[in-house]
Design a protein around this motif. Sequence first.
Motif, short mmCIF file in Angstrom:
data_model
loop_
_atom_site.label_atom_id
_atom_site.label_comp_id
_atom_site.label_asym_id
_atom_site.label_seq_id
_atom_site.Cartn_x
_atom_site.Cartn_y
_atom_site.Cartn_z
N LEU B 15 12.89 -17.56 43.14
CA LEU B 15 11.98 -17.32 44.26
C LEU B 15 12.07 -18.47 45.27
N TRP B 18 15.15 -18.14 47.31
CA TRP B 18 14.96 -17.08 48.30
C TRP B 18 14.16 -17.59 49.50
N ILE B 19 13.08 -18.34 49.21
CA ILE B 19 12.25 -18.86 50.29
C ILE B 19 13.04 -19.85 51.14
N ASN B 22 15.40 -17.98 53.43
CA ASN B 22 14.75 -17.34 54.56
C ASN B 22 14.08 -18.35 55.48
N SER B 24 11.05 -19.13 55.50
CA SER B 24 9.73 -18.70 55.97
C SER B 24 8.86 -18.26 54.80
N LEU B 25 7.56 -18.26 55.03
CA LEU B 25 6.62 -17.86 53.97
C LEU B 25 5.90 -16.57 54.34
N VAL B 29 8.67 -11.32 53.26
CA VAL B 29 9.70 -12.14 52.61
C VAL B 29 9.30 -12.42 51.17
N LEU B 30 8.02 -12.79 50.97
CA LEU B 30 7.55 -13.12 49.63
C LEU B 30 7.61 -11.91 48.71
N GLY B 33 11.23 -11.10 47.80
CA GLY B 33 11.71 -12.16 46.90
C GLY B 33 11.16 -12.00 45.50
N THR B 34 9.86 -11.71 45.39
CA THR B 34 9.25 -11.56 44.07
C THR B 34 9.87 -10.40 43.31
#
Lengths: 86, 165, 112
Positions: B15, B18-19, B22, B24-25, B29-30, B33-34
């Motif tokens: 994770l 992935w963050i 990207n 970004s939060l 996106v989260l 990713g999860t």
Amino acid sequence: MVNIFIYIAAALAGVALLLALYRFIQGPSDADRVAAFDVLTIISITGIVLVAFIEDRGIYLDVALIYALLSFLGVIAVARYIERGF
Amino acid sequence: MEKARSSAVLFATLLLLWIFLNGSLAVDVLIVGTVVSVLIVLLFKSSLAAFSELKTTPQALRAALQYCVYFIKELIKANIRLARIVLSPSLPVKPGIVKVRTRLKSKMGRLLLANSITLTPGTLTVELKDEWLYVHWVSVESSDVEAATTSIVSGFEQYLEVMYG
Amino acid sequence: MGTLLDFIGGLLLVTGSTFLLFGGLGLVRMPDLFNRIQAGAKTTTLGTLLILLGMFFLQPQWGLKLLLIGLFILFTNPISAQVLARAAHRVGTEKCAKTTVDRLEEDLGEKS
């Protein structure tokens, strides 16, 4: 002022690229060429990062990352090939 | 229990990666990713040795930090020494392949040790067999197993031992 | 303040590419494959890391991605060097005349 540094860095990396290219062409063994190829790609990655700064495009960094990934896989694959014989 | 912990570590690593990618939060996106991280963990949970061996005790974390500092110092030293060899007209090398032994048991610990050896002054791991490492040395100081071990392995081993056991 | 950061960043860039140059020089000058791999792997790792760090000073908003590239290179560079060295040794790549000792070859000889 920053641009002067960038150009000096690019010039030095360019000379390094030529030296690695010499080893790549000269050989003598396949493994030597792969070692040279590895160095060539890493120098190219720094080249891409420098271009990303000059052009001010952060997206080029993704290109550099994927390039690093492919170069790693490529070297591993060719090393396997050398090891297993022909 | 051990399995659950290593799955959690792998999930967190993926994770985080992935963050980072990207940068970004944002919520979407989260979520993506999860979901993808969970899927990967489920697919690969049988081969997780690398993530279960890392200890998370305070001593291990301190050792990890010291290891990083020591590693960076060695990397810089390695490059300066190499630059000196390459720049001197006579090219003072005395290469050879020596054999050293490691006390580390875990796979990940040994991998990190081999990598560290490759990036430190004048040494390159060529082969890893059980507890034996075969190391190419640009300027061989001693071909004796014990002496070579002290000079090549010990510096990193003291930290990795605490980190991985 | 901005110019100071730029200056540090630029200096790091030049230092990094100097190490790359040493790497290229080592690749050409070193007498055999194993020494060449050593020269290549070490200098490109530090050189690239310094260049990425320098770039971080120039473009702080790229930090995460630069860190990711740096970590990736830090992990993969020694691995590809080791895999290549091992493959080359297994097929018996020539070592230069200055080589003093080869324990690996000795051990392999004993077994066969």
